[in-house]
Design a protein around this motif. Structure first.
Motif, PDB file in Angstrom:
ATOM      1  N   HIS A  52       0.849  -1.198   0.000  1.00 13.90           N
ATOM      2  CA  HIS A  52       0.000   0.000   0.000  1.00 13.90           C
ATOM      3  C   HIS A  52       0.885   1.249   0.000  1.00 13.90           C
ATOM      4  CE1 HIS A  52      -3.374   2.625   0.796  1.00 13.90           C
ATOM      5  NE2 HIS A  52      -2.750   3.080   1.869  1.00 13.90           N
ATOM      6  N   HIS A  53       1.945   1.230   0.801  1.00 20.50           N
ATOM      7  CA  HIS A  53       2.892   2.350   0.809  1.00 20.50           C
ATOM      8  C   HIS A  53       3.574   2.511  -0.546  1.00 20.50           C
ATOM      9  CE1 HIS A  53       3.142   4.054   4.884  1.00 20.50           C
ATOM     10  NE2 HIS A  53       2.735   2.860   5.293  1.00 20.50           N
ATOM     11  N   VAL A  54       3.922   1.399  -1.175  1.00 22.83           N
ATOM     12  CA  VAL A  54       4.533   1.467  -2.513  1.00 22.83           C
ATOM     13  C   VAL A  54       3.568   2.164  -3.468  1.00 22.83           C
ATOM     14  CG1 VAL A  54       5.268   0.098  -4.507  1.00 22.83           C
ATOM     15  CG2 VAL A  54       6.065  -0.517  -2.212  1.00 22.83           C
ATOM     16  N   GLN A  55       2.308   1.765  -3.439  1.00 25.56           N
ATOM     17  CA  GLN A  55       1.318   2.390  -4.320  1.00 25.56           C
ATOM     18  C   GLN A  55       1.199   3.889  -4.063  1.00 25.56           C
ATOM     19  OE1 GLN A  55      -2.104  -0.099  -3.388  1.00 25.56           O
ATOM     20  NE2 GLN A  55      -1.932  -1.145  -5.366  1.00 25.56           N
ATOM     21  N   ARG A  56       1.355   4.295  -2.820  1.00 17.56           N
ATOM     22  CA  ARG A  56       1.242   5.715  -2.460  1.00 17.56           C
ATOM     23  C   ARG A  56       2.553   6.472  -2.672  1.00 17.56           C
ATOM     24  NH1 ARG A  56      -0.537   6.425   3.254  1.00 17.56           N
ATOM     25  NH2 ARG A  56      -0.667   8.568   2.552  1.00 17.56           N
ATOM     26  N   GLY A  57       3.639   5.757  -2.917  1.00 16.24           N
ATOM     27  CA  GLY A  57       4.924   6.409  -3.136  1.00 16.24           C
ATOM     28  C   GLY A  57       5.691   6.717  -1.864  1.00 16.24           C
ATOM     29  N   GLY A 102      18.460   2.590  -3.157  1.00  8.71           N
ATOM     30  CA  GLY A 102      18.275   3.906  -3.763  1.00  8.71           C
ATOM     31  C   GLY A 102      18.072   3.837  -5.262  1.00  8.71           C
ATOM     32  N   ALA A 103      17.922   2.631  -5.789  1.00 10.21           N
ATOM     33  CA  ALA A 103      17.690   2.485  -7.223  1.00 10.21           C
ATOM     34  C   ALA A 103      16.328   3.082  -7.568  1.00 10.21           C
ATOM     35  CB  ALA A 103      17.723   1.006  -7.609  1.00 10.21           C
ATOM     36  N   ALA A 104      16.208   3.548  -8.779  1.00  9.90           N
ATOM     37  CA  ALA A 104      14.899   4.022  -9.233  1.00  9.90           C
ATOM     38  C   ALA A 104      13.932   2.865  -9.062  1.00  9.90           C
ATOM     39  CB  ALA A 104      14.974   4.465 -10.682  1.00  9.90           C
ATOM     40  N   PHE A 105      12.820   3.138  -8.446  1.00 12.33           N
ATOM     41  CA  PHE A 105      11.927   2.051  -8.078  1.00 12.33           C
ATOM     42  C   PHE A 105      10.526   2.322  -8.590  1.00 12.33           C
ATOM     43  CE2 PHE A 105       8.932  -0.021  -5.200  1.00 12.33           C
ATOM     44  CZ  PHE A 105       9.386  -1.322  -5.261  1.00 12.33           C
ATOM     45  N   ALA A 106      10.060   1.422  -9.405  1.00 16.47           N
ATOM     46  CA  ALA A 106       8.661   1.429  -9.827  1.00 16.47           C
ATOM     47  C   ALA A 106       8.205  -0.017  -9.769  1.00 16.47           C
ATOM     48  CB  ALA A 106       8.525   1.986 -11.233  1.00 16.47           C
ATOM     49  N   CYS A 107       7.206  -0.272  -8.984  1.00 12.71           N
ATOM     50  CA  CYS A 107       6.751  -1.657  -8.801  1.00 12.71           C
ATOM     51  C   CYS A 107       5.694  -1.981  -9.838  1.00 12.71           C
ATOM     52  CB  CYS A 107       6.202  -1.849  -7.401  1.00 12.71           C
ATOM     53  SG  CYS A 107       5.828  -3.561  -7.071  1.00 12.71           S
ATOM     54  N   HIS A 108       6.088  -2.777 -10.806  1.00 16.52           N
ATOM     55  CA  HIS A 108       5.137  -3.213 -11.824  1.00 16.52           C
ATOM     56  C   HIS A 108       4.829  -4.700 -11.688  1.00 16.52           C
ATOM     57  CE1 HIS A 108       5.487   0.652 -13.728  1.00 16.52           C
ATOM     58  NE2 HIS A 108       6.792   0.504 -13.744  1.00 16.52           N
ATOM     59  N   ASP A 109       5.542  -5.329 -10.796  1.00 11.77           N
ATOM     60  CA  ASP A 109       5.358  -6.777 -10.641  1.00 11.77           C
ATOM     61  C   ASP A 109       4.896  -7.106  -9.220  1.00 11.77           C
ATOM     62  OD1 ASP A 109       7.807  -6.063  -9.500  1.00 11.77           O
ATOM     63  OD2 ASP A 109       8.767  -7.964 -10.003  1.00 11.77           O
TER      64      ASP A 109
END
Length: 129
Positions: A52-57, A102-109
């Protein structure tokens, strides 16, 4: 309270990436649970809250929740309480590490929880939960 129905509702919500709703379904059970289920449900709740935190950034909050979830769930076999969470746990560790590096992070999986054969892993795992 129907543990099985509410638990599976949480699994279905998690798998549909409705992480807050999964958290809420499991929290109701967690409040009523005893024994080993308290820790297991808390781990699942924290895993859902992390995503949920990932979705909110809010990635720093996600990393802390991934740590807490992984620590609690490590005490249980990968197939427990009717689900196989191996892929979800592996994904959570990868996502936590990506955030921490610290890598650019976008959770698509986003991971899913896989239903197990209830003959091998009943829901709930103890007769008197």
């Amino acid at each position: 309270m129907d543990f099985r129905g509410r638990f599976l509702e949480g699994v279905e919500r998690f798998n549909r990436q409705r992480f807050w709703d999964a958290h809420e379904a499991w929290e109701e059970l967690w409040l009523a649970a005893g024994s080993d289920l308290v820790r297991f449900l808390q781990g699942l709740i924290q895993l859902a809250a992390a995503y949920h935190h990932v979705q909110r950034g809010t990635l720093s909050g996600a990393a802390r929740l991934f740590d807490a979830a992984l620590e609690k769930l490590a005490a249980f076999p990968p197939v427990y309480c009717g689900i196989d969470r191996s892929n979800a746990v592996a994904a959570a560790a990868r996502h936590r590490d990506a955030i921490r590096s610290g890598a650019a992070f976008a959770c698509h999986d986003y991971p899913s929880l896989v239903l197990a054969d209830e003959r091998d892993s009943p829901i709930p795992p103890v007769e008197n939960w």
